[in-house]
Write an enzyme that holds these catalytic residues in place. Structure first.
Site, PDB file in Angstrom:
ATOM      1  CD  GLU A  98     -27.549 -24.331 -43.658  1.00 34.26           C
ATOM      2  OE1 GLU A  98     -28.543 -23.600 -43.425  1.00 34.26           O
ATOM      3  OE2 GLU A  98     -27.509 -25.524 -43.335  1.00 34.26           O
ATOM      4  CG  ASP A  99     -28.368 -21.353 -40.475  1.00 36.17           C
ATOM      5  OD1 ASP A  99     -27.850 -22.356 -41.023  1.00 36.17           O
ATOM      6  OD2 ASP A  99     -29.165 -21.458 -39.512  1.00 36.17           O
ATOM      7  CG  ASP A 102     -21.329 -27.131 -36.498  1.00 36.28           C
ATOM      8  OD1 ASP A 102     -20.101 -26.998 -36.367  1.00 36.28           O
ATOM      9  OD2 ASP A 102     -22.076 -27.449 -35.565  1.00 36.28           O
ATOM     10  CG  PHE A 151     -24.739 -22.968 -30.006  1.00 36.48           C
ATOM     11  CD1 PHE A 151     -24.693 -24.074 -30.847  1.00 36.48           C
ATOM     12  CD2 PHE A 151     -25.940 -22.298 -29.852  1.00 36.48           C
ATOM     13  CE1 PHE A 151     -25.829 -24.512 -31.522  1.00 36.48           C
ATOM     14  CE2 PHE A 151     -27.083 -22.722 -30.516  1.00 36.48           C
ATOM     15  CZ  PHE A 151     -27.024 -23.838 -31.349  1.00 36.48           C
ATOM     16  NE  ARG A 164     -35.745 -20.689 -35.528  1.00 34.44           N
ATOM     17  CZ  ARG A 164     -34.885 -21.595 -35.956  1.00 34.44           C
ATOM     18  NH1 ARG A 164     -33.787 -21.220 -36.573  1.00 34.44           N
ATOM     19  NH2 ARG A 164     -35.087 -22.877 -35.750  1.00 34.44           N
TER      20      ARG A 164
HETATM   21  P1  IMP Z   1     -24.277 -29.312 -39.732  1.00 36.64           P
HETATM   22  O1  IMP Z   1     -25.136 -30.327 -40.387  1.00 36.64           O
HETATM   23  O2  IMP Z   1     -23.577 -29.852 -38.505  1.00 36.64           O
HETATM   24  O3  IMP Z   1     -23.309 -28.624 -40.674  1.00 36.64           O
HETATM   25  O4  IMP Z   1     -25.208 -28.261 -39.084  1.00 36.64           O
HETATM   26  C1  IMP Z   1     -25.704 -27.242 -39.760  1.00 36.64           C
HETATM   27  C2  IMP Z   1     -26.960 -26.729 -39.117  1.00 36.64           C
HETATM   28  O5  IMP Z   1     -26.895 -26.733 -37.704  1.00 36.64           O
HETATM   29  C3  IMP Z   1     -27.126 -25.302 -39.527  1.00 36.64           C
HETATM   30  O6  IMP Z   1     -28.025 -25.262 -40.599  1.00 36.64           O
HETATM   31  C4  IMP Z   1     -27.659 -24.630 -38.321  1.00 36.64           C
HETATM   32  O7  IMP Z   1     -29.070 -24.563 -38.419  1.00 36.64           O
HETATM   33  C5  IMP Z   1     -27.316 -25.514 -37.164  1.00 36.64           C
HETATM   34  N1  IMP Z   1     -26.207 -24.910 -36.391  1.00 36.64           N
HETATM   35  C6  IMP Z   1     -24.902 -25.210 -36.440  1.00 36.64           C
HETATM   36  N2  IMP Z   1     -24.174 -24.448 -35.604  1.00 36.64           N
HETATM   37  C7  IMP Z   1     -25.055 -23.605 -35.025  1.00 36.64           C
HETATM   38  C8  IMP Z   1     -24.922 -22.520 -34.087  1.00 36.64           C
HETATM   39  O8  IMP Z   1     -23.842 -22.158 -33.597  1.00 36.64           O
HETATM   40  N3  IMP Z   1     -26.075 -21.889 -33.753  1.00 36.64           N
HETATM   41  C9  IMP Z   1     -27.296 -22.223 -34.254  1.00 36.64           C
HETATM   42  N4  IMP Z   1     -27.458 -23.200 -35.149  1.00 36.64           N
HETATM   43  C10 IMP Z   1     -26.345 -23.895 -35.532  1.00 36.64           C
HETATM   44 MG    MG Z   2     -29.915 -24.619 -40.497  1.00 41.41          MG
END
Ligand code: IMP
Ligand code: MG
Length: 175
Positions: A98-99, A102, A151, A164
Site C-alpha cells: 500500500e502507498d 491514513d 497531504f 502521480r
Molecule cells: P485510508 O483508507 O484513509 O487509510 O486511506 C488510504 C488511501 O487514501 C491510500 O491508499 C491513499 O491512496 C489515499 N491517501 C491517504 N492519504 C493520502 C495522501 O496524503 N496523499 C495521497 N493519497 C492519500
Molecule cells: Mg491507495
C-alpha cells in the site's frame, strides 16, 4: 488545473534507500515461502514496481483496485473495489503493498476481503504510515516512513489524479 505549491518531503534518493531496506526485510521474512504481493492500485504502482526489483526471493504479483476517496483529500468513508485479485491466494502468504495508511479504513476492508480466500497469512507493507488520522487500528508489518501530517503527492500518490508521475514525494500546499 489549479497549480498548488509543493514542498519536498522525500527525495527519490531517500525513497530508493528505503525501498531497498524494505526489500531486504521482506526477502528475509519470506525466504522459502510461497509469497503473493497484492498491490493497491493506483497509488502503489510505482512503489510496487521498485520494490519487486529489489527482492531476492521469487514472488507472484497481483493487484486490487480500491478507492476510498471520491475526488478530494479527505476520505469519503466508503470503499469501492473495481478490480479484485486474480491469483488463487489459498494457502499462500499474502503481503499487501500500500502507498499510504491514513484512516486505516482501506487496509481494514482489504484484509477482511482477502481473508475470505483463506491465505496462510496476510501482512501489510506501507510506504508511508500517517498515524495522525488513524480511526481504525490496523497492523502494519513493514513501514517505510512515518509522516505526521499533510497531504502528500508524487511517487504514485495523487490529488485528483494529478501528480502521480513525480519521482519525489511532496507536501501539497493547499492553503
Ligand atoms: P485510508 O483508507 O484513509 O487509510 O486511506 C488510504 C488511501 O487514501 C491510500 O491508499 C491513499 O491512496 C489515499 N491517501 C491517504 N492519504 C493520502 C495522501 O496524503 N496523499 C495521497 N493519497 C492519500
Ligand atoms: Mg491507495
Amino acid at each position: 488545473m489549479v497549480e498548488y505549491d509543493k514542498k519536498l518531503v522525500l527525495s527519490q534518493a531517500q525513497i530508493n534507500l528505503k525501498v531497498k531496506a524494505l526489500a531486504r526485510d521482506i526477502s528475509k521474512a519470506y525466504s522459502g515461502k510461497d509469497l503473493v504481493l497484492v498491490g493497491v492500485l493506483n497509488g502503489a504502482f510505482m512503489f510496487m514496481a521498485d520494490l519487486v526489483k529489489e527482492l531476492t526471493i521469487p514472488v507472484k504479483v497481483d493487484f486490487v483496485r480500491l478507492a476510498s476517496y471520491g475526488s478530494g483529500a479527505s476520505s469519503s468513508g466508503k470503499i469501492s473495489m473495481t478490480k479484485d485479485v486474480e491469483i488463487d491466494l489459498k494457502g499462500r502468504e499474502v503481503l499487501i503493498i500500500e502507498d499510504i495508511a491514513d484512516s486505516g479504513l482501506t487496509l481494514d476492508h482489504l484484509k477482511k476481503h482477502l481473508a475470505t480466500f483463506k491465505p496462510a497469512s496476510i501482512k501489510v507493507c506501507a510506504l508511508i504510515d500517517k498515524k495522525e488520522r488513524r480511526t481504525i487500528p490496523t497492523e502494519i508489518h513493514f513501514t517505510g516512513f512515518e509522516i505526521d501530517q499533510g497531504f502528500l503527492v508524487g511517487y504514485g500518490l495523487d490529488y485528483n489524479e494529478e501528480y502521480r508521475y513525480l519521482p519525489n514525494i511532496y507536501h501539497l500546499m493547499k492553503g
